[in-house]
Design a protein around this motif. Structure first.
Motif, short mmCIF file in Angstrom:
data_model
loop_
_atom_site.label_atom_id
_atom_site.label_comp_id
_atom_site.label_asym_id
_atom_site.label_seq_id
_atom_site.Cartn_x
_atom_site.Cartn_y
_atom_site.Cartn_z
N LYS A 190 0.20 -7.14 0.32
CA LYS A 190 0.39 -7.09 1.77
C LYS A 190 0.36 -5.67 2.31
O LYS A 190 -0.12 -5.42 3.42
N ASP A 191 0.90 -4.70 1.55
CA ASP A 191 0.88 -3.32 2.03
C ASP A 191 -0.53 -2.78 2.10
O ASP A 191 -0.92 -2.11 3.06
N TYR A 205 -2.24 -4.15 5.14
CA TYR A 205 -1.81 -3.49 6.37
C TYR A 205 -2.57 -2.18 6.59
O TYR A 205 -2.97 -1.86 7.71
N LEU A 265 7.30 -4.71 6.29
CA LEU A 265 6.13 -5.57 6.33
C LEU A 265 6.46 -7.00 5.91
O LEU A 265 5.93 -7.96 6.45
#
Length: 441
Positions: A403-404, A407, A38
């Motif tokens: 960010k994970d 997602y 990512l």
């Protein structure tokens, strides 16, 4: 365990386990590289992997000693203006891989790099040798190789180990590189009113209260390697009275400096629980004999609490998914949110023994919070049920941090919280909740 195909466990179930389940142990399973993919944050790509970290020393350059496949992604970094003329390559062929012949080439390559840069009027301050898993398997004594190269070239040469194989060991790559970048400091006369901040490869936010508080206690100079203008300024870090370690990955570097430079260290950590932040400052004052300005301390704490209250007013029904790809410990941050009265249904993170105290407290506050292991191979199925996209996992999530988490919950509002300039203390709490409020607004 839910009926979803991706492995997960509730905080209550995990807290009741006598030991960490095998599914959560990264060394016991194949690894799904979700976080690395990512952010494109392999040890040599964007983000502060080993390569960028090794170049945090002012004026340093890096010689990458590796097969061609290990060096390709470094080309992306060379497009960044600050890394122009700072990466060089010694590519290994099949004979090198079998015989280790490349080790005899390194001192010559270092001298060629030095001569080339001197011809451009850019003499390097030091050369960092970045080596890969190949040399780990060969058992290379890189310290000896670097000493030979340093003697021949007449400048410091230090190793940077880009060994994924050592990730689970005592000295994983990002711990070792921190030790390497401070290893060139030599014993010097101590300056009583000087302190080094260790841990990060970029500076803290300018508005972090740690600067004001340290200065109010009589500290005149605060050193951060990322703020050093040149190699000479970097060398002045040798004269600090003590080190303040802000990230546990710098602990071994601080221990090495304590042994070599007679420089003690005190460890703090980035936290998002306001009372714990205050307690850390009180502990620091007790350990050093410092007297912090209580008016300033109260101001910074109240400003953070105001930011929390304002967010809760704007988004009273917040349900937050917390990931580990951000400037926070996912479990400590989740616990902080829960203690502020904010729901955290889902956490994405890597569970270790160090995280279990946080997880036990999370279980007390929210036993049904689900924990997903980012690196578990079953995460490839996350969000799927019976082979079809179900869209059921965390359907109540309206905000993500990391960010994970973003997602996995594309329909929510997002705070990536991944800037390179580092948040810390009450100022970090304030900035996070300001961004959370802006995201939901």
């Amino acid at each position: 365990m839910s009926d979803k195909l991706s492995y997960n466990i509730t905080a209550g179930e995990l807290a009741a386990c006598e030991k960490i389940p095998r599914e959560l142990e990264t060394h016991a399973n194949m690894v799904y590289s979700s976080p690395a993919t990512l952010s494109f944050n392999s040890p040599g790509a964007t983000g502060f992997g080993v390569k960028r970290a090794g170049l945090v020393v002012p004026g340093s350059v890096m010689l990458l000693v590796a097969p061609g496949c290990c060096g390709r992604n470094t080309n992306l970094m060379e497009e960044m203006p600050e890394y122009e003329d700072r990466f060089f390559y010694l590519l290994m062929d099949e004979t090198d891989l079998v015989t280790g012949r490349h080790l005899t080439k390194i001192p010559k390559a270092v001298k060629e790099v030095r001569d080339h840069l001197e011809s451009l009027g850019k003499p390097p301050s030091c050369v960092m040798i970045c080596i890969t898993c190949v040399d780990a398997l060969l058992g290379t004594d890189m310290e000896r190789v670097c000493k030979k190269a340093s003697d021949d070239a007449g400048l410091p040469v230090r190793p940077c180990y880009m060994y994924a194989l050592t990730r689970e060991g005592r000295k994983p790559p990002m711990v070792y590189v921190r030790e390497s970048i401070y290893s060139m400091l030599q014993p010097a006369k101590k300056e009583p009113a000087t302190v080094n901040l260790l841990g990060y490869f970029s500076p803290l936010n300018d508005d972090s209260e740690i600067y004001d508080l340290l200065k109010s206690a009589g500290v005149k100079k605060i050193n951060e390697i990322s703020r050093c203008a040149d190699f000479d300024e970097y060398l002045t870090m040798s004269g600090a009275n003590f080190n303040l370690v802000l990230d546990a990955q710098a602990r071994l570097a601080a221990q090495d400096m304590e042994k070599r430079l007679n420089m003690p260290y005190i460890e703090m950590r980035r936290m998002y629980q306001a009372d714990r932040v205050e307690n850390q400052y009180m502990s620091l004052a007790g350990a050093t004999g410092a007297v912090f300005d209580k008016t300033k301390l109260a101001f910074f704490k109240e400003r953070a609490l105001d930011a929390i209250r304002e967010f809760k007013e704007v988004c009273p029904g917040a349900a937050v998914a917390v990931g580990e790809m951000g400037n926070a410990d996912a479990f400590e941050l989740s616990l902080a949110l829960l203690r502020y009265g904010i729901d955290v249904p889902v956490i994405y993170g890597t569970v270790t023994a160090e995280e279990m105290p946080f997880i036990r407290h999370i279980a007390e506050a929210s036993p049904k919070t689900r924990i997903y292991a980012n690196l578990h191979p079953s995460m490839i199925w996350h969000g799927y049920s019976d082979g079809d996209k179900a869209g059921q996992i965390g359907s109540d999530i309206n905000l993500t941090i990391g960010k994970d988490a973003a997602y996995h919950h594309p329909g929510a509002s997002h705070v990536l919280w991944s800037e390179e300039v580092q948040p810390f203390g009450f100022a970090g709490i304030t900035k996070l909740f300001v961004q959370m409020k802006e995201a939901v607004s």
